[in-house]
Design a protein around this motif. Structure first.
Motif, PDB file in Angstrom:
ATOM      1  N   ILE A  47      -3.781   3.329  -2.213  1.00 55.18           N
ATOM      2  CA  ILE A  47      -5.018   3.886  -2.273  1.00 55.18           C
ATOM      3  C   ILE A  47      -4.983   5.078  -3.329  1.00 55.18           C
ATOM      4  O   ILE A  47      -4.186   5.993  -3.151  1.00 55.18           O
ATOM      5  CB  ILE A  47      -5.400   4.320  -0.786  1.00 55.18           C
ATOM      6  CG1 ILE A  47      -5.269   3.339   0.029  1.00 55.18           C
ATOM      7  CG2 ILE A  47      -6.969   4.614  -0.936  1.00 55.18           C
ATOM      8  CD1 ILE A  47      -6.080   2.130   0.254  1.00 55.18           C
ATOM      9  N   ASP A  73       0.532  -5.044   1.149  1.00 56.63           N
ATOM     10  CA  ASP A  73       1.171  -3.833   0.316  1.00 56.63           C
ATOM     11  C   ASP A  73      -0.063  -3.301  -0.479  1.00 56.63           C
ATOM     12  O   ASP A  73      -0.330  -4.008  -1.638  1.00 56.63           O
ATOM     13  CB  ASP A  73       2.383  -4.512  -0.429  1.00 56.63           C
ATOM     14  CG  ASP A  73       3.261  -5.043   0.324  1.00 56.63           C
ATOM     15  OD1 ASP A  73       3.829  -4.514   1.608  1.00 56.63           O
ATOM     16  OD2 ASP A  73       4.231  -5.883  -0.018  1.00 56.63           O
ATOM     17  N   THR A  76      -3.340   8.689  -2.904  1.00 59.02           N
ATOM     18  CA  THR A  76      -3.448   9.331  -1.465  1.00 59.02           C
ATOM     19  C   THR A  76      -2.883   8.552  -0.432  1.00 59.02           C
ATOM     20  O   THR A  76      -2.320   9.123   0.363  1.00 59.02           O
ATOM     21  CB  THR A  76      -5.223   9.308  -1.483  1.00 59.02           C
ATOM     22  OG1 THR A  76      -5.540   7.923  -1.390  1.00 59.02           O
ATOM     23  CG2 THR A  76      -5.706  10.153  -2.555  1.00 59.02           C
ATOM     24  N   LYS A  77      -2.502   7.067  -0.550  1.00 63.02           N
ATOM     25  CA  LYS A  77      -1.877   6.665   0.631  1.00 63.02           C
ATOM     26  C   LYS A  77      -1.345   5.398   0.031  1.00 63.02           C
ATOM     27  O   LYS A  77      -1.718   4.765  -1.117  1.00 63.02           O
ATOM     28  CB  LYS A  77      -2.947   6.270   1.472  1.00 63.02           C
ATOM     29  CG  LYS A  77      -2.338   5.592   2.712  1.00 63.02           C
ATOM     30  CD  LYS A  77      -3.518   5.060   3.915  1.00 63.02           C
ATOM     31  CE  LYS A  77      -3.949   6.382   4.495  1.00 63.02           C
ATOM     32  NZ  LYS A  77      -5.025   5.633   5.550  1.00 63.02           N
ATOM     33  N   THR A  78      -0.015   4.960   0.564  1.00 61.42           N
ATOM     34  CA  THR A  78       0.572   3.694   0.341  1.00 61.42           C
ATOM     35  C   THR A  78       0.681   3.039   1.790  1.00 61.42           C
ATOM     36  O   THR A  78       1.005   3.555   2.581  1.00 61.42           O
ATOM     37  CB  THR A  78       1.969   3.910  -0.120  1.00 61.42           C
ATOM     38  OG1 THR A  78       2.780   4.662   0.597  1.00 61.42           O
ATOM     39  CG2 THR A  78       1.645   4.415  -1.763  1.00 61.42           C
ATOM     40  N   ILE A  79       0.575   1.646   1.698  1.00 61.38           N
ATOM     41  CA  ILE A  79       0.589   0.801   2.794  1.00 61.38           C
ATOM     42  C   ILE A  79       1.616  -0.246   2.518  1.00 61.38           C
ATOM     43  O   ILE A  79       1.486  -0.893   1.388  1.00 61.38           O
ATOM     44  CB  ILE A  79      -0.740   0.085   3.049  1.00 61.38           C
ATOM     45  CG1 ILE A  79      -1.611   1.379   3.460  1.00 61.38           C
ATOM     46  CG2 ILE A  79      -0.570  -0.732   4.352  1.00 61.38           C
ATOM     47  CD1 ILE A  79      -3.097   0.883   3.738  1.00 61.38           C
ATOM     48  N   LYS A  80       2.669  -0.499   3.420  1.00 61.13           N
ATOM     49  CA  LYS A  80       3.437  -1.512   3.110  1.00 61.13           C
ATOM     50  C   LYS A  80       3.779  -2.363   4.429  1.00 61.13           C
ATOM     51  O   LYS A  80       3.760  -1.820   5.451  1.00 61.13           O
ATOM     52  CB  LYS A  80       5.094  -0.568   2.939  1.00 61.13           C
ATOM     53  CG  LYS A  80       6.291  -1.534   2.800  1.00 61.13           C
ATOM     54  CD  LYS A  80       6.098  -2.346   1.642  1.00 61.13           C
ATOM     55  CE  LYS A  80       7.542  -3.260   1.276  1.00 61.13           C
ATOM     56  NZ  LYS A  80       7.268  -4.023  -0.065  1.00 61.13           N
ATOM     57  N   LYS A 101       1.334  -1.152   7.377  1.00 59.42           N
ATOM     58  CA  LYS A 101       1.554  -0.063   7.831  1.00 59.42           C
ATOM     59  C   LYS A 101       1.476   1.006   6.710  1.00 59.42           C
ATOM     60  O   LYS A 101       2.060   0.883   5.753  1.00 59.42           O
ATOM     61  CB  LYS A 101       2.906   0.039   8.679  1.00 59.42           C
ATOM     62  CG  LYS A 101       2.667  -1.116   9.866  1.00 59.42           C
ATOM     63  CD  LYS A 101       4.223  -1.144  10.666  1.00 59.42           C
ATOM     64  CE  LYS A 101       4.344  -2.095  11.881  1.00 59.42           C
ATOM     65  NZ  LYS A 101       5.554  -1.973  12.437  1.00 59.42           N
ATOM     66  N   THR A 102       1.034   2.154   7.080  1.00 58.12           N
ATOM     67  CA  THR A 102       0.761   3.395   6.184  1.00 58.12           C
ATOM     68  C   THR A 102       2.313   3.924   6.095  1.00 58.12           C
ATOM     69  O   THR A 102       3.070   4.177   6.977  1.00 58.12           O
ATOM     70  CB  THR A 102       0.078   4.523   7.112  1.00 58.12           C
ATOM     71  OG1 THR A 102      -1.316   4.028   6.962  1.00 58.12           O
ATOM     72  CG2 THR A 102       0.140   5.672   5.909  1.00 58.12           C
ATOM     73  N   ALA A 103       2.673   3.877   4.984  1.00 61.36           N
ATOM     74  CA  ALA A 103       4.285   4.380   4.612  1.00 61.36           C
ATOM     75  C   ALA A 103       3.948   5.597   4.085  1.00 61.36           C
ATOM     76  O   ALA A 103       5.025   6.571   4.282  1.00 61.36           O
ATOM     77  CB  ALA A 103       4.779   3.516   3.533  1.00 61.36           C
ATOM     78  N   CYS A 104       3.076   6.449   3.505  1.00 62.25           N
ATOM     79  CA  CYS A 104       2.871   7.713   2.958  1.00 62.25           C
ATOM     80  C   CYS A 104       1.447   8.026   2.885  1.00 62.25           C
ATOM     81  O   CYS A 104       0.568   7.140   2.285  1.00 62.25           O
ATOM     82  CB  CYS A 104       3.683   7.581   1.612  1.00 62.25           C
ATOM     83  SG  CYS A 104       3.759   9.354   1.001  1.00 62.25           S
ATOM     84  N   THR A 105       1.331   9.237   3.131  1.00 68.79           N
ATOM     85  CA  THR A 105      -0.189   9.749   2.916  1.00 68.79           C
ATOM     86  C   THR A 105      -0.093  11.161   2.370  1.00 68.79           C
ATOM     87  O   THR A 105       0.856  12.095   2.533  1.00 68.79           O
ATOM     88  CB  THR A 105      -0.935   9.971   4.319  1.00 68.79           C
ATOM     89  OG1 THR A 105      -1.025   8.668   4.857  1.00 68.79           O
ATOM     90  CG2 THR A 105      -2.319  10.574   4.229  1.00 68.79           C
TER      91      THR A 105
END
Length: 222
Positions: free
Chosen positions: A198, A195, A210-214, A217-221
């Protein structure tokens, strides 16, 4: 996790039972005496909920439940760093006392992200959200009605006001509360949940995600 006020009858047996069932017990919205807070800590309470808030507008100089919670070494503390709930110098004092046990929370209510204006809430009733982001009772600006800031804004506030480095502020908002709820968790090891967030600094020096990873897996860019 629950928050309770330890001046009520049979609080300590409840705390002990919660701890046995892996429920973290926090102290908050309280009018407890010094001894009642000590007894709650002995029973297993381990955190103060939004320390410095949820208090009476006027309290005794000393003794009082704020000093008692600050002095309890076994109590960690959560704080709301939205620029309204606590002055910067108060957070600095809390930080010196609680050190690694100080964590950041948002206390956000449903109006977080909404435009300024007057609203009616199921909790708090008639409230006003100012253009600066302060949320208060419509008829009493000195009484907060929760916070309208998110956790990332809290991180930014700590950094922008030189209260904490980015690394420490991010720890206060992420790793520290995660360890508080699960002391045995293994972070940043092979096979554990990834989790991540970025970030970068914009041209005007502000932090932006700029980016979230959950769970890897990339959840939002953005």
């Amino acid at each position: 996790m629950i928050t309770l006020s330890p001046e009520w009858e049979n609080t300590n047996p409840l705390i002990e039972q919660c701890v046995k069932n892996n429920i973290l017990v926090a102290i908050g919205h309280t009018n407890a005496t010094h001894q009642q807070i000590l007894d709650a800590v002995s029973a297993g309470a381990s955190l103060s909920t939004h320390l410095g808030n949820g208090m009476h507008p006027i309290i005794m100089r000393h003794p009082n439940y704020l000093w008692s919670q600050l002095a309890a070494d076994k109590l960690g503390a959560s704080i709301i760093a939205d620029g309204f709930h606590l002055p910067a110098e108060v957070i600095q004092v809390f930080k010196k006392v609680k050190q690694e046990k100080l964590i950041l929370i948002s206390d956000s209510v449903s109006l977080a992200g909404m435009p300024a204006g007057d609203y009616d809430l199921h909790i708090g009733g008639q409230v006003t959200l100012t253009k600066e982001g302060k949320l208060h009772l419509r008829n009493n600006p000195s009484i907060f009605a929760g916070s309208a800031s998110n956790i990332f804004q809290g991180v930014s506030y700590l950094v922008d006001n030189n209260i904490a480095s980015l690394a420490e502020a991010w720890q206060m908002a992420s790793a520290r509360p995660r360890r508080l709820l699960n002391p045995d968790i293994r972070m940043f090891e092979s096979g554990t949940a990834a989790d991540l967030v970025i970030m970068r600094k914009s041209r005007d020096g502000k932090l932006e995600i700029t980016k979230t990873i959950k769970n890897g897996k990339t959840a939002c860019t953005l």
